[in-house]
Write an enzyme that holds these catalytic residues in place. Structure first.
Site, PDB file in Angstrom:
ATOM      1  CD  GLU A   1     -46.255   1.428 -38.836  1.00 34.04           C
ATOM      2  OE1 GLU A   1     -45.165   1.462 -38.937  1.00 34.04           O
ATOM      3  OE2 GLU A   1     -46.404  -0.281 -38.926  1.00 34.04           O
TER       4      GLU A   1
ATOM      5  CG  ASP B   1     -47.370  -7.131 -35.320  1.00 31.61           C
ATOM      6  OD1 ASP B   1     -46.179  -7.369 -35.937  1.00 31.61           O
ATOM      7  OD2 ASP B   1     -47.143  -7.077 -34.433  1.00 31.61           O
TER       8      ASP B   1
END
Length: 190
Positions: free
Chosen positions: A102, A14
């Site tokens: 997150e 990613d």
């Protein structure tokens, strides 16, 4: 379709603007990358300034791509959805999108989950597939275990040799096992 064992053996990366300008032809030439997730948007107004380059060039190099949105729990679900869909075009995606979560951004676990669920429903409706939730093991265990998100596939970040274990026993689709990968064509870690 891709068989389960076939999929298990695939390595992916990613990327975002942090990797700078990537030589996608060189990445593709390595033959090591089964798929790429590319940061597209964050919150209600930010877009990754390398997204257009990354998705266009990675696809041109023949790589399978998907996009991700960095979710901010304290911002409007509708504004974030508008931001994501303005950049992440359905026809440019080979893989279902990822929603990266997150942080609580100062909201309670209950509010985080409620806002995320509302966002995931909108994304599912728009892209026609349930998106993947990306988060860290500890964050999942603290906020998402048993929270009713079982319909959504998981990508779990856990930078250890041992496989991640989730408190509620959920299985994950993708394990991000390192943030320090090296790849020809990409400067720095990936």
């Amino acid at each position: 379709g891709v068989g389960a064992l076939d999929f298990v053996s695939r390595e992916g990366i990613d990327v975002s603007h942090y990797q700078g300008e990537i030589d996608w032809a060189e990445v593709a030439r390595t033959g090591k990358v089964g798929y790429v997730f590319i940061k597209a948007t964050e919150g209600s107004g930010l877009e990754d300034d390398m997204y257009d380059y990354n998705i266009t060039e990675a696809r041109k190099a023949g790589l399978k791509v998907g996009s991700y949105h960095f979710f901010r729990a304290n911002l409007s679900v509708d504004d974030q959805f508008a931001n994501m869909t303005s950049k992440v075009k359905r026809e440019m995606q080979d893989i279902i999108p990822i929603i990266d979560v997150e942080h609580t951004n100062g909201v309670s676990s209950a509010e985080l989950v409620a806002n995320l669920k509302a966002f995931l429903q909108k994304v599912t409706q728009y892209y026609g597939r349930k998106p993947i939730i990306y988060t860290f093991v500890n964050f999942y265990n603290q906020h998402f275990a048993g929270a009713g998100l079982d319909d959504y596939p998981l990508m779990i970040a856990f930078y250890r040799d041992a496989q991640p274990e989730l408190y509620d026993g959920r299985k994950y689709m993708i394990w991000q096992y390192s943030s320090r990968g090296e790849m020809p064509g990409i400067r720095g870690h990936v």
